[in-house]
Scaffold this motif. Structure first.
Motif, short mmCIF file in Angstrom:
data_model
loop_
_atom_site.label_atom_id
_atom_site.label_comp_id
_atom_site.label_asym_id
_atom_site.label_seq_id
_atom_site.Cartn_x
_atom_site.Cartn_y
_atom_site.Cartn_z
N SER A 98 0.86 -1.18 0.00
CA SER A 98 0.00 0.00 0.00
C SER A 98 0.91 1.24 0.00
N PRO A 99 0.36 2.42 -0.31
CA PRO A 99 1.20 3.62 -0.45
C PRO A 99 2.06 3.91 0.78
N LEU A 108 0.58 0.09 -4.51
CA LEU A 108 -0.78 -0.08 -5.00
C LEU A 108 -1.75 0.63 -4.05
N GLU A 109 -2.80 1.18 -4.60
CA GLU A 109 -3.83 1.77 -3.76
C GLU A 109 -4.59 0.66 -3.04
N ASN A 147 0.79 1.85 13.34
CA ASN A 147 0.46 0.69 12.52
C ASN A 147 0.37 1.14 11.07
N VAL A 148 1.26 0.58 10.24
CA VAL A 148 1.40 1.08 8.87
C VAL A 148 1.06 0.00 7.83
N GLY A 149 0.40 -1.06 8.26
CA GLY A 149 0.04 -2.13 7.34
C GLY A 149 -1.12 -1.76 6.44
N SER A 150 -1.50 -2.72 5.60
CA SER A 150 -2.55 -2.51 4.61
C SER A 150 -3.93 -2.78 5.19
#
Length: 210
Positions: A98-99, A108-109, A147-150
C-alpha cells in the motif's frame, strides 16, 4: 508441508545458502517480496536460481515492476494477484505494498489490493495461505508506535490459515488473529528466515538466524 519463508533480500543473498542448510529438508520456498534494492531486476534472477525446490514469490515495494517479469520467466511461480495450489494448499499472493511516504517503485492503492484479492479468495478451497509483502494493518506492522500495514490485506486474513508477510523490518515475528497465524520471517539480507510447518490442524514456526 515444510516451508522456508524468506523476505526482504534487498539484493543481499549472502545468507541464503546458510538458511537453506539450517532449514534442512523443505518442500517449498516462499519469498514475500523485496528481492532487490530498487533493482536491477537481474538481482531477482540470481536469488530465484538458488533453490532446488519449488519457489513461490511476490515482488515487494522496493522491487522495480520488471521484477515481476523476471519471476515469470524463471522456474519460480509469480504469486502476485494469482493462485497456486500445492498438495491441497491454496496459495494466494499480493506483491508491492500500500502507499508509503517514500514513493517506492511498486505501490498499490488499497482499493486495488482489495479488488484483486476478493475474487482470489472467493475461489479458494481448503487450507489457504496468503503471501503478501505488506502486512495487514494492526498486525506485524508497528513502526515507532504506528500501525502502517494494509487495510485491504487486513480484510482478508480471517479467510486464511496462514499469512506470510514482510515489508516492516522492525516487525519480524509471529502473531495470531483468531484461527489465523501470521509470520514475518525478517530480513534475509540480515540472515533471517523462518521455517514453517503447515499441518491440517496446526502451524508451527521456528525463526532462523544465519
Amino acid at each position: 508441508m515444510r516451508i522456508l519463508a524468506l523476505a526482504d533480500v534487498h539484493g543481499d543473498h549472502s545468507h541464503i545458502e546458510s538458511l537453506l542448510e539450517m532449514a534442512g529438508n523443505i518442500d517449498l520456498v516462499v519469498i514475500s517480496g523485496d528481492l532487490t534494492q530498487f533493482g536491477p531486476a537481474s538481482e531477482a534472477e540470481t536469488v530465484l536460481s538458488m533453490f532446488d525446490v519449488p519457489v513461490l514469490a511476490v515482488a515487494g515495494n522496493c522491487d522495480p515492476k520488471d521484477v515481476n517479469d523476471v519471476i515469470d520467466s524463471s522456474d519460480a511461480v509469480n504469486l502476485h494477484k494469482s493462485v497456486e495450489k500445492i498438495e491441497g494448499v491454496t496459495f494466494i499472493g499480493m506483491g508491492g505494498s500500500s502507499p508509503t511516504p517514500f514513493c517506492t517503485p511498486f505501490e498499490l492503492e488499497e482499493d486495488e489490493i482489495e479488488a484483486a484479492l476478493e475474487p482470489l479468495f472467493a475461489e479458494a478451497e481448503g487450507t489457504v495461505v496468503l503471501v503478501s509483502h505488506a502486512p495487514p494493518k494492526g498486525l506485524l506492522d508497528d513502526v515507532g508506535g504506528n500501525n502502517v500495514g494494509s487495510t485491504a490485506v487486513a480484510k482478508f486474513i480471517d479467510r486464511a490459515r496462514l499469512v506470510i508477510c514482510a515489508h516492516i523490518h522492525e516487525a519480524r515475528g509471529f502473531a495470531r488473529s483468531g484461527d489465523t497465524f501470521l509470520v514475518n520471517p525478517g530480513m534475509a539480507a540480515q540472515g533471517y528466515g523462518a521455517l514453517i510447518e503447515l499441518e491440517p490442524d496446526n502451524v508451527s514456526v521456528v525463526f532462523l538466524e544465519a
